[in-house]
Design a protein around this motif. Structure first.
Motif, PDB file in Angstrom:
ATOM      1  N   ASN A   9      28.194 -14.896  22.898  1.00  0.00           N
ATOM      2  CA  ASN A   9      28.902 -14.513  24.131  1.00  0.00           C
ATOM      3  C   ASN A   9      30.039 -15.470  24.493  1.00  0.00           C
ATOM      4  O   ASN A   9      30.198 -15.855  25.660  1.00  0.00           O
ATOM      5  CB  ASN A   9      27.907 -14.441  25.297  1.00  0.00           C
ATOM      6  N   PHE A  10      30.847 -15.829  23.502  1.00  0.00           N
ATOM      7  CA  PHE A  10      31.873 -16.836  23.772  1.00  0.00           C
ATOM      8  C   PHE A  10      32.879 -16.382  24.819  1.00  0.00           C
ATOM      9  O   PHE A  10      33.432 -17.201  25.554  1.00  0.00           O
ATOM     10  CB  PHE A  10      32.611 -17.215  22.480  1.00  0.00           C
ATOM     11  N   HIS A  11      33.134 -15.085  24.924  1.00  0.00           N
ATOM     12  CA  HIS A  11      34.169 -14.602  25.838  1.00  0.00           C
ATOM     13  C   HIS A  11      33.646 -14.419  27.262  1.00  0.00           C
ATOM     14  O   HIS A  11      34.383 -13.940  28.132  1.00  0.00           O
ATOM     15  CB  HIS A  11      34.782 -13.311  25.303  1.00  0.00           C
ATOM     16  N   THR A  17      29.563 -21.438  26.546  1.00  0.00           N
ATOM     17  CA  THR A  17      30.995 -21.275  26.291  1.00  0.00           C
ATOM     18  C   THR A  17      31.747 -22.546  26.654  1.00  0.00           C
ATOM     19  O   THR A  17      32.609 -23.026  25.906  1.00  0.00           O
ATOM     20  CB  THR A  17      31.547 -20.083  27.095  1.00  0.00           C
ATOM     21  N   SER A  38      32.517 -15.686  18.291  1.00  0.00           N
ATOM     22  CA  SER A  38      31.389 -15.201  19.078  1.00  0.00           C
ATOM     23  C   SER A  38      30.449 -14.432  18.169  1.00  0.00           C
ATOM     24  O   SER A  38      30.830 -13.411  17.593  1.00  0.00           O
ATOM     25  CB  SER A  38      31.867 -14.305  20.224  1.00  0.00           C
TER      26      SER A  38
END
Length: 333
Positions: A9-11, A17, A38
């Protein structure tokens, strides 16, 4: 050297993050070429991870990602982020995946000694390749008038993505009792809704208490400096926590913190010295009131917290330690 940092879930503006971006920035300053992907967005089997080292975050989620790749990386290290250590390692449905991921990793990274002890107790054969590196902290600049605080109010802030494990409703319910006694207190909630059902519960509670509770929603990380600038106390009410970036940032900013008694919080907060750790509602209300009313105590805690963060949670040291691990792994080849 090129390193791929692979995180879930990098975004989304989650704690992981922030952690991964900070690590990448620190490594870039040391001359490392980094790429962040991600692992929850990139699921295709054709994806190729072309790098000297792949650094995965969350042993369970990273392992699932690896299984979807046609060509798997030869060398990877993994960071345990919290849920994988506190839940997936002990759940019968996910334990074997976590163990396989750890077994095949060239090195394993955890954020505190308590996590390392828990991990080695469960998986003693990985002791020699497990390393503890404390999280670094981000620095902020404050500019503009992004937010307004009501005059003569005492502002509590709870930064967290809205999901059940963060236990956000309890903050509203506990502080409501304090608000009846001290009507000048305010609460800001900061973070995206990550679980819709929990998000609705929180939004309903905010609506019921709108005169003193405000939900700011999802904010860009760089805006958090302005929030810390206005806050009087930062809260963490999580049932379980890896190591909260927000709490580390708040302590580095010189803010008193009031946190729940979970292993992640206890690994960074020293009770009554660098913050307060509560176990039940009565303790929460007692400590919250002490923070409000005892200016001398608040200043002492703030000073101690800043000194602790500067000494133990340097982002420069974090990047240097990671680079040493990468180099050791490559030298083993």
């Amino acid at each position: 050297m090129k390193v791929i940092l692979a995180t879930p879930n990098f975004h989304q503006p989650r704690g992981n993050t922030i952690t991964v971006q900070r690590m990448a920035d620190g490594l870039e300053q040391l001359g490392v070429n980094t790429e962040i992907i991600s692992i929850t967005d990139n699921k295709g089997s054709e994806m190729q991870l072309q790098a000297d080292i792949v650094h995965g975050f969350n042993a369970y989620r990273f392992y699932i990602f690896l299984q979807n790749l046609k060509i798997k990386p030869k060398d990877y290290i993994v960071t345990l982020t919290g849920t994988d250590l506190n839940y997936n390692l002990f759940d019968n449905d996910t334990r074997s995946d976590v163990l396989t991921c750890l077994s095949e990793a060239k090195a394993i990274h955890v954020f505190n000694e308590e996590a390392k002890e828990t991990l080695i107790k469960e998986v003693p054969e990985i002791k020699d390749k497990t390393f503890m590196i404390p999280q670094g902290t981000s620095e902020f600049s404050v500019s503009g008038d992004d937010f307004q605080k009501e005059p003569n109010t005492f502002l509590y802030v709870l930064p967290a993505g809205v999901r059940q494990v963060k236990n956000i409703p309890s903050a509203i319910q506990m502080l409501k009792k304090l608000h009846e006694k001290h009507p000048h207190i305010r609460l800001w909630l900061v973070g995206p809704v990550l679980e819709e059902e929990e998000g609705q519960i929180v939004k309903d509670l905010v609506s019921e208490n709108e005169e003193w509770v405000e939900y700011l929603g999802q904010l860009p990380h760089e805006k958090m400096g302005a929030v810390y600038h206005l806050a009087d106390c930062i809260l963490n009410t999580s049932h379980s926590e890896g190591q909260s970036s927000a709490i580390l940032e708040a302590m580095g900013y010189g803010l008193p913190v009031l946190v729940s008694s979970n292993e992640g919080n206890k690994s960074i907060v020293s009770h009554t010295r660098t913050g307060f750790i509560y176990r039940d509602t009565n303790q929460f209300l007692d400590y919250a009131e002490q923070i409000m009313n005892n200016i001398k105590l608040r200043q002492s805690i703030s000073d101690n917290a800043k000194q602790y963060i500067a000494k133990h949670h340097s982002s420069t040291h974090e990047a240097e330690y990671l680079l040493n691990i990468y180099q050791d792994v490559l030298n083993q080849k």
